[in-house]
Design a protein around this motif. Structure first.
Motif, PDB file in Angstrom:
ATOM      1  N   ALA A  53       0.833  -1.075   0.431  1.00 25.89           N
ATOM      2  CA  ALA A  53       0.001   0.410   0.097  1.00 25.89           C
ATOM      3  C   ALA A  53       1.028   1.031   0.191  1.00 25.89           C
ATOM      4  CB  ALA A  53      -1.391   0.197   1.267  1.00 25.89           C
ATOM      5  N   LEU A  54       1.662   1.033   0.576  1.00 25.40           N
ATOM      6  CA  LEU A  54       2.791   2.422   0.800  1.00 25.40           C
ATOM      7  C   LEU A  54       2.969   2.717  -0.573  1.00 25.40           C
ATOM      8  CD1 LEU A  54       4.161   4.858   2.240  1.00 25.40           C
ATOM      9  CD2 LEU A  54       5.974   2.407   2.603  1.00 25.40           C
ATOM     10  N   LEU A  55       4.162   1.274  -1.178  1.00 20.39           N
ATOM     11  CA  LEU A  55       5.579   1.792  -2.559  1.00 20.39           C
ATOM     12  C   LEU A  55       3.631   2.525  -3.444  1.00 20.39           C
ATOM     13  CD1 LEU A  55       7.029  -1.721  -2.277  1.00 20.39           C
ATOM     14  CD2 LEU A  55       7.522   1.054  -2.040  1.00 20.39           C
ATOM     15  N   ARG A  56       2.292   1.806  -3.543  1.00 21.84           N
ATOM     16  CA  ARG A  56       1.637   1.722  -4.616  1.00 21.84           C
ATOM     17  C   ARG A  56       0.962   3.454  -4.393  1.00 21.84           C
ATOM     18  NH1 ARG A  56      -0.558  -3.953  -3.423  1.00 21.84           N
ATOM     19  NH2 ARG A  56      -0.181  -4.754  -5.877  1.00 21.84           N
TER      20      ARG A  56
ATOM     21  N   GLY B 203       6.732  -6.302  -9.823  1.00 25.75           N
ATOM     22  CA  GLY B 203       7.573  -8.813  -9.828  1.00 25.75           C
ATOM     23  C   GLY B 203       7.482  -7.796  -8.178  1.00 25.75           C
ATOM     24  N   LEU B 204       8.091  -6.962  -7.250  1.00 28.79           N
ATOM     25  CA  LEU B 204       7.998  -6.667  -5.526  1.00 28.79           C
ATOM     26  C   LEU B 204       5.975  -6.737  -5.698  1.00 28.79           C
ATOM     27  CD1 LEU B 204       9.401  -6.758  -3.061  1.00 28.79           C
ATOM     28  CD2 LEU B 204       9.631  -4.175  -3.469  1.00 28.79           C
ATOM     29  N   LEU B 205       5.876  -6.135  -6.230  1.00 26.58           N
ATOM     30  CA  LEU B 205       4.094  -5.655  -5.787  1.00 26.58           C
ATOM     31  C   LEU B 205       3.275  -6.723  -6.267  1.00 26.58           C
ATOM     32  CD1 LEU B 205       3.594  -2.265  -6.907  1.00 26.58           C
ATOM     33  CD2 LEU B 205       3.577  -3.078  -4.579  1.00 26.58           C
TER      34      LEU B 205
ATOM     35  N   LEU C  41       4.346  -9.320  -2.941  1.00 27.03           N
ATOM     36  CA  LEU C  41       3.551  -9.311  -1.627  1.00 27.03           C
ATOM     37  C   LEU C  41       2.085  -9.548  -1.475  1.00 27.03           C
ATOM     38  CD1 LEU C  41       5.660  -4.939  -1.396  1.00 27.03           C
ATOM     39  CD2 LEU C  41       5.997  -6.977   0.029  1.00 27.03           C
ATOM     40  N   ASP C  42       1.708  -8.481  -2.683  1.00 25.05           N
ATOM     41  CA  ASP C  42      -0.141  -9.252  -2.803  1.00 25.05           C
ATOM     42  C   ASP C  42      -0.131 -11.022  -2.756  1.00 25.05           C
ATOM     43  OD1 ASP C  42      -0.599  -6.339  -3.431  1.00 25.05           O
ATOM     44  OD2 ASP C  42      -0.472  -6.748  -6.145  1.00 25.05           O
ATOM     45  N   THR C  43       0.218 -11.620  -3.178  1.00 27.06           N
ATOM     46  CA  THR C  43       0.908 -12.898  -2.695  1.00 27.06           C
ATOM     47  C   THR C  43       0.754 -13.451  -0.973  1.00 27.06           C
ATOM     48  OG1 THR C  43       1.775 -13.439  -5.027  1.00 27.06           O
ATOM     49  CG2 THR C  43       1.459 -15.125  -3.835  1.00 27.06           C
ATOM     50  N   VAL C  44       1.914 -13.106  -0.704  1.00 20.90           N
ATOM     51  CA  VAL C  44       1.784 -13.014   0.320  1.00 20.90           C
ATOM     52  C   VAL C  44       1.063 -12.233   1.577  1.00 20.90           C
ATOM     53  CG1 VAL C  44       3.098 -12.120   2.932  1.00 20.90           C
ATOM     54  CG2 VAL C  44       4.397 -13.181   1.081  1.00 20.90           C
TER      55      VAL C  44
END
Length: 96
Positions: free
Chosen positions: A54-57, A71-73, A76-79
């Motif tokens: 959320a912070l990155l977005r 890719g990182l997002l 993070l969403d998968t986790v």
């Protein structure tokens, strides 16, 4: 042989430039270390994954930077989604 004032100034400016480069390199290393710790932690803990995504977005506004984080997002969403799908009491704290 004595150095002129102009030579002394030039040497001092060169020394200052080298110190500024070292300072910038140190700041960059610090950012890399902190980023690595934050990402590693978020990929292990669903709530932190959700918060970091959320912070990155919200904070990353340049398109080129956002593309770099795709890719990182996704990771993070998968986790975060795995925790949402896990039944309460099944190896996690669950939500109340």
């Amino acid at each position: 042989m004595a150095r002129t004032i102009d030579q002394q100034i030039a040497e001092a400016q060169a020394r200052l430039s080298r110190l500024k480069e070292r300072q910038k390199a140190s700041e960059t290393r610090r950012k890399i270390i902190v980023g690595s710790v934050v990402i590693s932690n978020a990929l292990k803990e669903p709530e932190k994954a959700r918060a970091l995504a959320a912070l990155l977005r919200r904070a990353v506004t340049r398109e080129v930077d956002a593309k770099e984080l795709t890719g990182l997002l996704g990771e993070l969403d998968t986790v975060a989604e795995k925790a949402a799908l896990r039944p309460q009491g099944a190896g996690g704290e669950g939500r109340s």
